[in-house]
Design a protein around this motif. Structure first.
Motif, mmCIF file in Angstrom:
data_model
loop_
_atom_site.group_PDB
_atom_site.id
_atom_site.type_symbol
_atom_site.label_atom_id
_atom_site.label_comp_id
_atom_site.label_asym_id
_atom_site.label_seq_id
_atom_site.Cartn_x
_atom_site.Cartn_y
_atom_site.Cartn_z
ATOM 1 N N MET A 1 155.819 43.867 48.157
ATOM 2 C CA MET A 1 155.837 42.555 47.536
ATOM 3 C C MET A 1 154.425 42.060 47.255
ATOM 4 N N ILE A 2 153.488 42.366 48.141
ATOM 5 C CA ILE A 2 152.116 41.924 47.935
ATOM 6 C C ILE A 2 151.558 42.537 46.657
ATOM 7 N N ASP A 3 151.895 43.795 46.391
ATOM 8 C CA ASP A 3 151.453 44.439 45.157
ATOM 9 C C ASP A 3 151.962 43.691 43.927
ATOM 10 N N GLU A 4 153.214 43.255 43.959
ATOM 11 C CA GLU A 4 153.778 42.535 42.826
ATOM 12 C C GLU A 4 153.062 41.205 42.613
ATOM 13 N N ILE A 5 152.747 40.526 43.705
ATOM 14 C CA ILE A 5 152.010 39.258 43.593
ATOM 15 C C ILE A 5 150.638 39.527 42.998
ATOM 16 N N TYR A 60 142.702 42.566 48.556
ATOM 17 C CA TYR A 60 143.649 41.473 48.338
ATOM 18 C C TYR A 60 144.784 41.554 49.350
ATOM 19 N N LYS A 61 145.331 42.761 49.516
ATOM 20 C CA LYS A 61 146.425 42.942 50.463
ATOM 21 C C LYS A 61 145.983 42.624 51.887
ATOM 22 N N ALA A 62 144.791 43.090 52.269
ATOM 23 C CA ALA A 62 144.288 42.817 53.614
ATOM 24 C C ALA A 62 144.074 41.321 53.809
ATOM 25 N N GLY A 63 143.517 40.659 52.810
ATOM 26 C CA GLY A 63 143.306 39.210 52.893
ATOM 27 C C GLY A 63 144.611 38.450 52.989
ATOM 28 N N PHE A 64 145.600 38.880 52.242
ATOM 29 C CA PHE A 64 146.910 38.258 52.274
ATOM 30 C C PHE A 64 147.508 38.383 53.668
ATOM 31 N N LYS A 65 147.431 39.580 54.223
ATOM 32 C CA LYS A 65 147.972 39.814 55.566
ATOM 33 C C LYS A 65 147.203 39.011 56.612
ATOM 34 N N ASP A 66 145.891 38.920 56.470
ATOM 35 C CA ASP A 66 145.094 38.104 57.392
ATOM 36 C C ASP A 66 145.494 36.641 57.308
#
Length: 76
Positions: A1-5, A60-66
């Motif tokens: 889902m993060i990839d789609e965002i 981006y994915k790492a920041g989103f998860k953080d």
């Protein structure tokens, strides 16, 4: 889902063009190359661009998860 965002927002992110210095240097450099060397140079530039895009996506994915982790900690 993060990839789609990320992929849906990528078009909204302001991108910058190459610097004039890069463009001028690249033009002069390409003029000194044979046709085969120019093909290799273009391939190297494409690979570097793809690598940078992959790194941006991973960041981006790492920041989103953080961010999610921080929100969970605040709620506890």
């Amino acid at each position: 889902m993060i990839d789609e965002i990320y992929n849906s927002r990528i078009s909204a992110i302001k991108t910058y063009h190459s610097s004039d210095e890069w463009e001028q240097t690249a033009i002069e450099f390409e003029k000194s190359l044979t046709e085969e060397q120019q093909d290799i140079f273009h391939k190297l530039c494409d690979l570097q661009s793809e690598t940078a895009a992959d790194e941006m996506r991973a960041a981006y994915k790492a920041g989103f998860k953080d961010g999610v982790t921080l929100m969970k900690e605040v709620q506890e």
